[in-house]
Design an enzyme around this catalytic site. Sequence first.
Site, PDB file in Angstrom:
ATOM      1  N   ASN A 121       0.810  -1.036   0.035  1.00 24.15           N
ATOM      2  CA  ASN A 121      -0.084  -0.080   0.019  1.00 24.15           C
ATOM      3  C   ASN A 121       1.027   1.358  -0.019  1.00 24.15           C
ATOM      4  O   ASN A 121       0.343   2.305  -0.618  1.00 24.15           O
ATOM      5  CB  ASN A 121      -0.831  -0.038   1.003  1.00 24.15           C
ATOM      6  CG  ASN A 121      -2.041  -0.887   0.955  1.00 24.15           C
ATOM      7  OD1 ASN A 121      -3.117  -0.300  -0.049  1.00 24.15           O
ATOM      8  ND2 ASN A 121      -2.415  -1.927   1.599  1.00 24.15           N
ATOM      9  N   LEU A 161      -2.255   2.016  18.268  1.00 22.63           N
ATOM     10  CA  LEU A 161      -1.627   3.139  18.897  1.00 22.63           C
ATOM     11  C   LEU A 161      -2.283   3.794  20.050  1.00 22.63           C
ATOM     12  O   LEU A 161      -3.342   3.766  20.046  1.00 22.63           O
ATOM     13  CB  LEU A 161      -1.650   4.300  17.735  1.00 22.63           C
ATOM     14  CG  LEU A 161      -0.720   3.994  16.455  1.00 22.63           C
ATOM     15  CD1 LEU A 161      -1.531   4.972  15.247  1.00 22.63           C
ATOM     16  CD2 LEU A 161       0.602   4.439  16.838  1.00 22.63           C
ATOM     17  N   HIS A 185      -8.016  -0.753   6.167  1.00 20.93           N
ATOM     18  CA  HIS A 185      -8.335  -2.051   6.726  1.00 20.93           C
ATOM     19  C   HIS A 185      -9.112  -3.070   5.583  1.00 20.93           C
ATOM     20  O   HIS A 185      -9.802  -2.438   4.903  1.00 20.93           O
ATOM     21  CB  HIS A 185      -9.450  -1.550   7.924  1.00 20.93           C
ATOM     22  CG  HIS A 185      -9.529  -3.277   8.452  1.00 20.93           C
ATOM     23  ND1 HIS A 185      -8.783  -3.490   9.694  1.00 20.93           N
ATOM     24  CD2 HIS A 185     -10.519  -3.969   8.596  1.00 20.93           C
ATOM     25  CE1 HIS A 185      -9.106  -4.869  10.239  1.00 20.93           C
ATOM     26  NE2 HIS A 185     -10.238  -5.026   9.386  1.00 20.93           N
TER      27      HIS A 185
HETATM   28  C1  GAR Z   1      -3.035  -4.675   4.209  1.00 13.83           C
HETATM   29  O1  GAR Z   1      -3.843  -5.873   3.580  1.00 13.83           O
HETATM   30  C2  GAR Z   1      -3.827  -3.956   5.052  1.00 13.83           C
HETATM   31  O2  GAR Z   1      -4.904  -3.597   4.461  1.00 13.83           O
HETATM   32  C3  GAR Z   1      -3.494  -4.789   6.280  1.00 13.83           C
HETATM   33  O3  GAR Z   1      -2.401  -5.425   6.261  1.00 13.83           O
HETATM   34  C4  GAR Z   1      -1.909  -5.320   4.975  1.00 13.83           C
HETATM   35  C5  GAR Z   1      -0.415  -4.795   4.755  1.00 13.83           C
HETATM   36  O4  GAR Z   1      -0.023  -4.960   3.412  1.00 13.83           O
HETATM   37  N1  GAR Z   1      -3.907  -3.756   7.449  1.00 13.83           N
HETATM   38  C6  GAR Z   1      -4.860  -4.324   8.550  1.00 13.83           C
HETATM   39  O5  GAR Z   1      -5.132  -5.399   8.290  1.00 13.83           O
HETATM   40  C7  GAR Z   1      -4.892  -3.283   9.530  1.00 13.83           C
HETATM   41  N2  GAR Z   1      -5.960  -3.593  10.429  1.00 13.83           N
HETATM   42  P1  GAR Z   1       0.992  -4.161   2.907  1.00 13.83           P
HETATM   43  O6  GAR Z   1       1.907  -3.920   3.811  1.00 13.83           O
HETATM   44  O7  GAR Z   1       1.630  -4.686   1.582  1.00 13.83           O
HETATM   45  O8  GAR Z   1       0.411  -2.702   2.454  1.00 13.83           O
END
Ligand code: GAR
Length: 218
Positions: free
Chosen positions: A13, A93, A109
């Site tokens: 992301n 946090l 999320h």
């Molecule tokens: C993503 O799918 C994000 O939405 C999730 O972790 C992943 C990180 O991927 N976040 C959560 O679950 C927050 N509760 P990335 O490091 O490749 O962006």
Amino acid sequence: MRLGILVSGRGSNLGAVLDAAARGDLPGVEAVIVISNRPGVPALKVAERHGVPVVVLARRDFAGPEARDAAIGSRLRLAGVEVALLAGYDQVLRPTYFAAFDGMTLNIHPSLLPAHGGAGMIGMAVHCSVLAAGDRETGVTVHAVSAELDAGPPRLQARVPVHPDDSPETLAARVLEVEHRVVVEAIAALAAERERGPSSATMAVAPESVPPDAAARE
Ligand code: GAR
């Protein structure tokens, strides 16, 4: 709009946001700092590739999580960050963060919150929860972060279908593709809104949209 990004792992992301900024798709947005709570994660390389300064604030270097979170907030403030984005940041946090940094904090999320949010709901655990519930659709939520886990107001949501033969991995891949689009849209919308002035704060809705992380232990 000076953006700070908090990461813990892969950084896809983060890459989507920095690629969009490099393409000129995020006018008025400047990524000024990336902070990781974990040393050596791929997200740090993503930031370095884009020339964004990185800081690692690992739990073990602080007396406790409260002190570390205060340090994260202070680094954001010192960098002049106005909006912080949690992009796969895997810790809750604490209030010390919100005391040190009074800008807006957004989280991405991988579900349609409030479904499949809260303690332990991070990454693959979210997709396993969706499949275990037998849901026929899931999605992506970008929401403002408050001290209460996954409870801040949503700014943007987008739906993603669940296929009958999905595994957590196939579902995660389909959702992730949408995340990369939605996170950029949410930041662009926020930047445009801030440009127009404070009165225009509404929830944006993607075309196909529906109107804590107590997370992994460090
Ligand atoms: C993503 O799918 C994000 O939405 C999730 O972790 C992943 C990180 O991927 N976040 C959560 O679950 C927050 N509760 P990335 O490091 O490749 O962006």
